[in-house]
Design an enzyme around this catalytic site. Structure first.
Site, PDB file in Angstrom:
ATOM      1  N   HIS A   4       0.833  -1.201   0.000  1.00 61.41           N
ATOM      2  CA  HIS A   4       0.000   0.000   0.000  1.00 61.41           C
ATOM      3  C   HIS A   4       0.869   1.252   0.000  1.00 61.41           C
ATOM      4  O   HIS A   4       1.834   1.339   0.748  1.00 61.41           O
ATOM      5  CB  HIS A   4      -0.913   0.019   1.230  1.00 61.41           C
ATOM      6  CG  HIS A   4      -1.816  -1.173   1.323  1.00 61.41           C
ATOM      7  ND1 HIS A   4      -1.354  -2.421   1.673  1.00 61.41           N
ATOM      8  CD2 HIS A   4      -3.146  -1.309   1.096  1.00 61.41           C
ATOM      9  CE1 HIS A   4      -2.365  -3.278   1.664  1.00 61.41           C
ATOM     10  NE2 HIS A   4      -3.455  -2.627   1.319  1.00 61.41           N
TER      11      HIS A   4
ATOM     12  N   LYS B 244      -1.994  -8.004  -4.078  1.00 60.25           N
ATOM     13  CA  LYS B 244      -2.829  -6.805  -3.952  1.00 60.25           C
ATOM     14  C   LYS B 244      -1.940  -5.567  -3.902  1.00 60.25           C
ATOM     15  O   LYS B 244      -1.005  -5.502  -3.109  1.00 60.25           O
ATOM     16  CB  LYS B 244      -3.678  -6.886  -2.682  1.00 60.25           C
ATOM     17  CG  LYS B 244      -4.511  -5.630  -2.407  1.00 60.25           C
ATOM     18  CD  LYS B 244      -5.081  -5.656  -0.994  1.00 60.25           C
ATOM     19  CE  LYS B 244      -5.813  -4.360  -0.675  1.00 60.25           C
ATOM     20  NZ  LYS B 244      -6.173  -4.266   0.758  1.00 60.25           N
TER      21      LYS B 244
END
Length: 238
Positions: A133, A160
């Site tokens: 992230h 992700k």
């Protein structure tokens, strides 16, 4: 276009309250995966997580359970770092009822430790979501592609990548990187361009090869999240 599962993120403070269960039940048809965030609990223990999972098991036939400890380094509340963090992630494997576990990736991680823990989780039949992230910006396209490539080398079930856009080209770069990865790699991919600017990455996830899209139950747990009921309706349009 890929099939997209809708993830509902919850972040209870200490326990699973009846009011939260009611909110989940109200949206049960929209939820494929329930993400239990545990980083908001100070000095969280495996026993605390197991107790919460036990309460959620009642509804578990309706969805899979994903457990996430998001560190402050990657935009969460978690204070655990290095071995404290990795030991917690490893110990989650022992909890029955957990289907998926998130483990963070950074460029400077101990590769051997990460490989060992990911294999350990998979041996306990936990699907692994390896994630990265960036809440500040969106790296250039080639760097996005490189991050996807580096994460998939750990052989997780999902990779992700969530980044913060500052303009529409940032959003397009994230979508292109995700689409290219989906076309060339075996594991499932998730790409999120955060904030309202990047909302299309959540609603049109499947168009670009994504497998999961994250929404909320009431209060957003990340920039750009919308309620899972609305998200499910949007995803099914594609």
């Amino acid at each position: 276009m890929t099939h997209v599962e809708v993830v509902a993120t919850i972040a209870p403070q200490l326990s699973i309250e009846e009011t939260l269960i009611q909110k989940i039940n109200h949206r049960i048809d929209a939820i494929d995966v329930l993400e239990l965030r545990i980083d908001q609990i100070e000095n969280v223990t495996v026993d605390q997580v197991a107790e919460m999972i036990t309460k959620l098991k009642v509804m578990q036939d309706s969805f899979k359970l994903l457990v996430t400890y998001r560190t402050k380094l990657q935009g969460g509340y978690g204070q655990f770092i290095n071995d404290l963090y990795l030991n917690l992630i490893s110990d989650l494997a022992n909890i029955n009822g957990i289907d998926m576990i998130d483990i963070e990736w950074q460029a400077d991680i101990d590769i051997e430790k990460h490989q060992r823990i990911i294999k350990h989780l998979q041996q306990y039949n936990k699907e692994v979501v390896i994630s990265h992230h960036n809440f500040e910006s969106t790296p250039p396209l080639d760097e996005l592609q490189f991050i996807f490539f580096k994460m998939q080398k750990f052989n997780p079930e999902y990779v992700k990548l969530a980044v913060m856009p500052h303009n529409k080209n940032d959003v397009l770069n994230l979508l292109q990187a995700m689409s290219t990865f989906s076309d060339t790699m075996d594991c499932k991919v998730v790409g999120i361009s955060m904030s309202k600017l990047g909302l299309i990455s959540r609603t049109a996830q499947g168009v670009f090869g994504g497998a999961l899209t994250y929404g909320c139950i009431g209060e957003p747990q990340a920039p750009g999240q919308i309620d899972v009921t609305d998200l499910k309706a949007q995803v099914t349009l594609y």
